[in-house]
Structures are given as structure tokens and as C-alpha cells.
Design an enzyme around this catalytic site. Structure first.
Site, PDB file in Angstrom:
ATOM      1  N   GLY A   1       6.946  -8.520 -49.588  1.00  0.00           N
ATOM      2  CA  GLY A   1       7.210  -8.170 -50.868  1.00  0.00           C
ATOM      3  C   GLY A   1       6.675  -8.792 -52.089  1.00  0.00           C
TER       4      GLY A   1
ATOM      5  CB  ALA B   1       6.951  -1.533 -49.707  1.00  0.00           C
ATOM      6  CB  CYS B   2       3.652  -6.097 -48.446  1.00  0.00           C
ATOM      7  SG  CYS B   2       3.986  -7.563 -49.471  1.00  0.00           S
ATOM      8  CB  THR B   3       6.213  -7.847 -44.012  1.00  0.00           C
ATOM      9  OG1 THR B   3       5.072  -8.664 -44.383  1.00  0.00           O
ATOM     10  CG2 THR B   3       5.849  -6.722 -43.238  1.00  0.00           C
TER      11      THR B   3
ATOM     12  CB  THR C   1       4.047  -5.586 -52.995  1.00  0.00           C
ATOM     13  OG1 THR C   1       4.557  -5.314 -51.876  1.00  0.00           O
ATOM     14  CG2 THR C   1       4.636  -4.209 -53.870  1.00  0.00           C
TER      15      THR C   1
END
Length: 105
Positions: free
Chosen positions: A12, A8-10, A16
Site C-alpha cells: 500500500g 492498490a498493492c500489497t 500503488t
């Protein structure tokens, strides 16, 4: 060895899915089974079952944000890194996971 993970990245989006792909490929190359759940802008995809989590030797969280369902991993060995690490050094991350699991013997 069985590994489960969450990416999960900032934002998204990109990191990700890149982290998911890189981790799964690195695990396969190392002879491990791995399933990575993604938590992005369109919600949770490839959701891990409790059975998959229970059978896993270790959990890799490649996350830049708070994830939902973290409590599912209670009692499991967890390696948490930013998605950037999973994207840039997936093989080293899988090696580290193998080392951590080997130490429990």
C-alpha cells in the site's frame, strides 16, 4: 475516451502510487482522460465519484489485493492486472483498454 481506475498493492505504499502516476501519464499521452483512485496504507485517496465511474468507458484495476468498493464498477468493462503490469507497461495497458472499448462498436 474516459478511463477510471484503482491502484492498490500489497504493502500500500510505493507500487500503488507509481502505478497511479504511470497510468495517468500513459493515458494523457494516448489522448485519454484518466483518474486513478489509490487504496493504500493511509486509506482511499483521490476517490472516484459515482458520476466519474458512470461516465467512464472502461475501468482499469491495477491491484494486488482485494479493494473496497469494487461493486461500484458493476456493469462496466473492467481490465484487472497486477500493479507490476501498470508500472512496467502502462502504455500497452492503455492501448489494450482502447482496443476493448473499440470492440463494443
Amino acid at each position: 475516451m474516459k478511463i477510471v481506475g484503482v491502484a492498490a498493492c500489497t504493502v500500500g505504499i510505493a507500487h500503488t502510487y507509481i502505478a497511479q502516476e504511470k497510468l495517468e501519464n500513459a493515458a494523457k499521452k494516448a489522448g485519454c482522460e484518466m483518474k486513478v483512485e489509490t487504496q493504500g496504507t493511509i486509506g482511499i485517496e483521490n476517490e472516484l465519484t459515482q458520476e466519474e465511474i458512470d461516465q467512464a468507458d472502461i475501468v482499469i484495476l491495477a491491484v494486488d489485493v482485494k479493494i473496497s468498493g469494487r461493486e461500484r464498477f458493476a456493469g462496466k468493462r473492467i481490465i484487472q492486472v497486477p500493479t507490476e503490469i501498470a508500472v512496467k507497461s502502462p502504455n500497452k495497458l492503455i492501448e489494450k483498454a482502447q482496443e476493448v472499448v473499440a470492440q463494443k462498436v
